[in-house]
Enzyme design. Structure first.
Site, short mmCIF file in Angstrom:
data_model
loop_
_atom_site.label_atom_id
_atom_site.label_comp_id
_atom_site.label_asym_id
_atom_site.label_seq_id
_atom_site.Cartn_x
_atom_site.Cartn_y
_atom_site.Cartn_z
N TRP A 130 -4.31 4.73 -10.63
CA TRP A 130 -3.95 3.35 -10.30
C TRP A 130 -5.11 2.43 -10.70
O TRP A 130 -6.28 2.74 -10.40
CB TRP A 130 -3.68 3.25 -8.79
CG TRP A 130 -3.33 1.89 -8.30
CD1 TRP A 130 -2.47 0.99 -8.88
CD2 TRP A 130 -3.82 1.26 -7.11
NE1 TRP A 130 -2.40 -0.15 -8.12
CE2 TRP A 130 -3.21 -0.01 -7.03
CE3 TRP A 130 -4.70 1.65 -6.11
CZ2 TRP A 130 -3.46 -0.89 -5.99
CZ3 TRP A 130 -4.95 0.78 -5.06
CH2 TRP A 130 -4.33 -0.48 -5.00
N ASP A 211 -4.78 9.64 -1.47
CA ASP A 211 -4.21 8.30 -1.36
C ASP A 211 -2.69 8.47 -1.29
O ASP A 211 -2.08 8.99 -2.23
CB ASP A 211 -4.60 7.49 -2.62
CG ASP A 211 -3.98 6.09 -2.60
OD1 ASP A 211 -3.42 5.69 -1.56
OD2 ASP A 211 -4.07 5.40 -3.64
N LYS A 246 5.01 0.03 0.84
CA LYS A 246 6.22 0.38 0.09
C LYS A 246 7.27 1.01 0.98
O LYS A 246 8.43 0.66 0.92
CB LYS A 246 5.89 1.35 -1.04
CG LYS A 246 4.55 1.17 -1.68
CD LYS A 246 4.50 0.08 -2.69
CE LYS A 246 3.05 -0.18 -3.10
NZ LYS A 246 2.90 -0.90 -4.32
C1 LMR Z 1 1.13 -1.42 -7.90
O1 LMR Z 1 0.54 -0.41 -8.31
O2 LMR Z 1 1.82 -2.13 -8.64
C2 LMR Z 1 1.04 -1.80 -6.45
O3 LMR Z 1 0.34 -0.83 -5.75
C3 LMR Z 1 0.57 -3.17 -6.23
C4 LMR Z 1 -0.90 -3.35 -6.46
O4 LMR Z 1 -1.58 -3.84 -5.56
O5 LMR Z 1 -1.40 -3.03 -7.53
#
Ligand code: LMR
Length: 401
Positions: A130, A211, A246
């Site tokens: 991420w 996570d 979510k």
């Molecule tokens: C995402 O990955 O789109 C979400 O978790 C929102 C974010 O804060 O990035």
């Protein structure tokens, strides 16, 4: 004072959301930020959340401060949801933590505590991971390194490469794992792979840092975290960062928690005191509302059942959109078999198209996805699938190697 500050580029995910919102085109399609949309393209307030909010407003008598660790009922019920009420770590009193400002706050407090415990620890993250993991965890001062994870040729996990890399992680380092619904790829570990990874963590002596932001969005609230629960029943220490954004659909309320599994009760208390000290330095205490809603739903049998039922509808819709997308892209000019999208879990998939195709989709067709080609499958609806598929067919036409 501010003369030397550079102008920074927009955030890769939230910056794209701003661009989407500013796009005046009627038929624009948002496959960017990880937010659920229903068949009508709306992000609804879940039924149980609405009911819990009404009850809380009715019965609330004060706005006085929460404690630094947040709402104790929230933390207890979250741990029950994350680990299952009869998990050994709970029975042994070896896990404690604090309510946080969403999953981001959880990840940051987790990193702050790791830095307090072992400033030289390096945090290993999957390639890819991420986009916000690096700034959130790196911002605490910890060094970040990467291990291989996703294989674009199979659209799945390269488990062999992952294990070989993690074999070499020294004891005392930290390995960041996604509890389920890997963000950004949607490629998850199987339970058997979690078990192998657990054995490796024990052998190598690294600390898992899990996570979990999408529990319940793949196969079920318990099914999705079976691997993580197994790992946490075996390893002596672990950090668990959780988001309620979510699975409760309460994104803007910023509810989450970070929980620390320690070798024994006394160590768990010491870690908690450090998590509280870190939180006090950053935000003093978390906002109350979202966590109160979650605590209320998890503590009320009827609301909990309704939440679970609606969550099942959500994941059913996402699974249906995966099938629909794969079917709609059959016969594309690039000769890509998008069947892999149906194998991936949670909100995201990597389409694996080219950067030029991503740009063309956005500029010419108003279809927004991350530059990495991550799409939010939950942004696909029966209404937008036809224009979406036409746009994808158009950019894929004649693109065969
Ligand atoms: C995402 O990955 O789109 C979400 O978790 C929102 C974010 O804060 O990035």
């Amino acid at each position: 004072m501010f003369d030397e500050l550079p102008l920074l580029p927009p955030d890769p995910i939230l910056g794209l959301l701003s661009r989407f919102r500013a796009d005046p085109r009627e038929g624009k399609i948002d496959l960017g930020v990880g937010v659920y949309q229903d068949e009508e393209g709306r992000t609804p307030v879940m039924r149980a959340v609405r009911e819990a909010e009404a009850r809380l407003l009715d019965t609330q008598t004060t706005k006085t401060y929460l404690g630094i660790a947040g709402d104790p009922e929230f933390n207890t019920r979250m741990l029950g949801m994350l680990l299952g009420d009869d998990h050994a770590a709970l029975k042994d009193g070896r896990i404690h933590g604090v309510q946080t400002t969403g999953g981001c706050g959880a990840l940051r407090i987790g990193a702050e505590v790791i830095r307090r415990a072992r400033p030289a620890a390096r945090v290993w993250v999957s390639t890819p991971t991420w986009a916000n993991h690096m700034p959130l965890i790196g911002g605490s001062g910890l060094q970040i390194l990467e291990y291989p994870y996703y294989d674009p040729s199979t659209h799945g996990v390269d488990f062999g490469a992952m294990m070989s890399a993690l074999e070499k992680v020294p004891a005392g380092d930290v390995v960041l794992l996604h509890g389920c619904c890997h963000n950004p790829t949607g490629a998850d570990l199987t339970l058997a792979q979690w078990k192998e990874l657990t054995a490796l963590a024990l052998r190598a002596g690294f600390t898992p840092y899990i996570d979990t932001a999408y529990q319940g969005l793949a196969d079920g609230v318990d099914e999705d975290v079976a691997g993580m629960r197994h790992m946490m029943s075996e390893v002596p220490e672990c950090v668990l960062a959780a988001s309620c954004s979510k699975n409760f659909g309460i994104y803007r309320e910023r509810a989450g928690g970070v929980y620390f599994l320690a070798a024994n009760r006394e160590r768990a208390e010491a870690v908690l005191s450090n998590a509280m000290a870190a939180a006090r330095q950053i935000w003093s205490m978390p906002p109350a509302h979202g966590a109160a809603v979650v605590a209320h739903i998890l503590g009320d049998a009827t609301l909990r059942a309704d939440w679970l039922a609606e969550l099942a509808e959500v994941r059913g819709r996402i699974a249906a959109m995966r099938e629909l997308l794969a079917r709609s892209l059959a016969g594309n000019g690039a000769g890509i078999d998008f069947g892999f999208v149906t194998q991936q879990k949670g909100m995201f998939s990597f389409l694996g198209i080219t950067p030029a195709q991503v740009t063309r989709l956005r500029e010419e067709f108003g279809v927004y996805m991350l530059d990495s080609t991550r799409i939010n499958v939950a942004g696909i609806t029966p209404r937008n699938i036809d224009p979406l598929a036409s746009a994808l067919h158009a950019v894929l036409a004649g693109a065969a190697a």
